[in-house]
Scaffold this active site. Structure first.
Site, PDB file in Angstrom:
ATOM      1  N   HIS A 239     -46.264 -40.753   2.000  1.00 26.79           N
ATOM      2  CA  HIS A 239     -47.122 -41.099   0.716  1.00 26.79           C
ATOM      3  C   HIS A 239     -46.979 -42.712   0.661  1.00 26.79           C
ATOM      4  O   HIS A 239     -48.117 -43.338   0.306  1.00 26.79           O
ATOM      5  CB  HIS A 239     -46.359 -40.476  -0.549  1.00 26.79           C
TER       6      HIS A 239
HETATM    7  C1  BDR Z   1     -43.843 -39.586  -4.360  1.00 27.03           C
HETATM    8  O1  BDR Z   1     -42.387 -39.357  -4.828  1.00 27.03           O
HETATM    9  C2  BDR Z   1     -41.684 -39.268  -4.090  1.00 27.03           C
HETATM   10  O2  BDR Z   1     -40.704 -38.284  -3.854  1.00 27.03           O
HETATM   11  C3  BDR Z   1     -41.980 -40.180  -2.826  1.00 27.03           C
HETATM   12  O3  BDR Z   1     -41.242 -41.285  -2.609  1.00 27.03           O
HETATM   13  C4  BDR Z   1     -43.575 -40.819  -3.375  1.00 27.03           C
HETATM   14  O4  BDR Z   1     -43.300 -41.813  -4.004  1.00 27.03           O
HETATM   15  C5  BDR Z   1     -44.705 -38.548  -3.831  1.00 27.03           C
HETATM   16  O5  BDR Z   1     -45.074 -37.592  -4.949  1.00 27.03           O
END
Ligand code: BDR
Ligand code: CA
Length: 309
Positions: A239
């Site tokens: 992500h």
């Molecule tokens: C986001 O939530 C976190 O768990 C990850 O680092 C990312 O920023 C994804 O939903």
């Protein structure tokens, strides 16, 4: 000239890869890293950020910011990221000191010091630090060049609830402030980041790339277990590195300028990014909402940059 950025983060394996990508990229001048409570509590996110900077052999200053959302108890995600937030491989305790200044004060001071329109904010976690800085020092808002954030979802729905993505869900009041700030915003939502999936081949390539590659492979291996179990997909979604990749190679991404509002009161859809992708309201556009990423281009970039560290 290199783009000046501040990374605001809650590492998190994918945050950690994003930090490495920024540190490896000469087009980026990383002024500082502000930690926020999110995936794990603040005492761990600030420590993890220092471990990552040290892993890269750098001394970028790390600041601790807010330890709880604006108006709610903290929700964490150890079920995804492990007990430390950076599970997957043991790293040495960092020797890089934590800066004495509060992360929010660093954000305010930096934006006041640097030329207007020269600093981009890159939030990779809940938006508590950014919103607190905007509330405390409204004069800095117009000095922000752009906010490029990972958060939200449209057609993908949510990942922590059916409607909400984790970063927005944890602090929806903060997200509302940020989305309403009036500055240019780029959103890397689940619609794009769920396409940035690691493959076995890429992880094997990382493993063959020395110490830092081996660490990245171990983090993504750990992270992958959760998503394979949940979505049945192969690979871990990277992500947060999408934020830095968009800064470096925006042509790898496709999106639309649309209106995005944040739900802060509904019990069922709290933290939802209500994204008007089809333009069915007359609400003005406030964000470039990314819907697609060139996966191969993204991973080629990541491989090339990690190889520089
Ligand atoms: C986001 O939530 C976190 O768990 C990850 O680092 C990312 O920023 C994804 O939903
Ligand atoms: Ca994150």
């Amino acid at each position: 000239m290199a783009q000046k950025i501040i990374i605001d983060t809650d590492p998190g394996q994918d945050d950690a890869v994003a930090i490495l990508l920024a540190l490896a990229s000469p087009e980026i001048d990383l002024l500082g890293i502000t930690a926020v409570a999110g995936n794990v509590p603040l005492d761990l996110t600030q420590r993890n950020a220092r471990q990552v900077v040290e892993l890269a052999g750098r001394d970028t200053p790390v600041f601790a910011g807010c330890d709880a959302p604006l108006a709610r108890p903290l929700v964490t995600a150890e079920h995804v990221h492990g007990k430390t937030g950076l599970d997957g491989i043991a790293l040495p305790e960092p020797t890089l000191p934590l800066q004495a200044q509060h992360g929010v004060d660093f954000i305010i001071e930096t934006l006041r010091r640097e030329a207007p329109d020269s600093v981009t904010l890159c939030p990779l976690g809940p938006l508590t630090n950014i919103a607190t800085a905007f509330q405390r020092a409204p004069d800095i808002v117009e000095r922000v060049r752009r906010i490029v954030l990972m958060g939200g979802g449209c057609f993908e729905g949510g990942n922590i609830t059916p409607a909400a993505e984790f970063n927005i869900y944890v602090d929806p009041e903060a997200a509302k402030i940020v989305f309403g700030c009036g500055r240019p915003i780029t959103v890397l939502p689940l619609d794009a980041t769920h396409k940035a999936l690691t493959s076995k081949d890429w992880i094997a390539t990382m493993r063959g790339m020395g110490r830092i590659g081996e660490v990245v492979a171990s983090w993504t291996d750990f992270f992958e277990r959760f998503d394979v179990a949940k979505y049945g997909s192969e690979g871990a979604p990277l992500h947060d590195p999408c934020v830095i990749a968009w800064l470096l190679r925006p042509e790898l991404f496709k999106g639309r300028e649309i209106n995005v509002e944040i739900e802060t009161s509904s019990e069922l859809t709290l933290g939802m990014t209500v994204a008007d992708w089809w333009g069915v309201t007359d609400r003005p556009a406030n964000a470039l909402f990314i819907g697609d990423v060139d996966r191969d281009g993204f991973f080629d970039l990541l491989t090339e940059r990690i190889g520089r560290l």
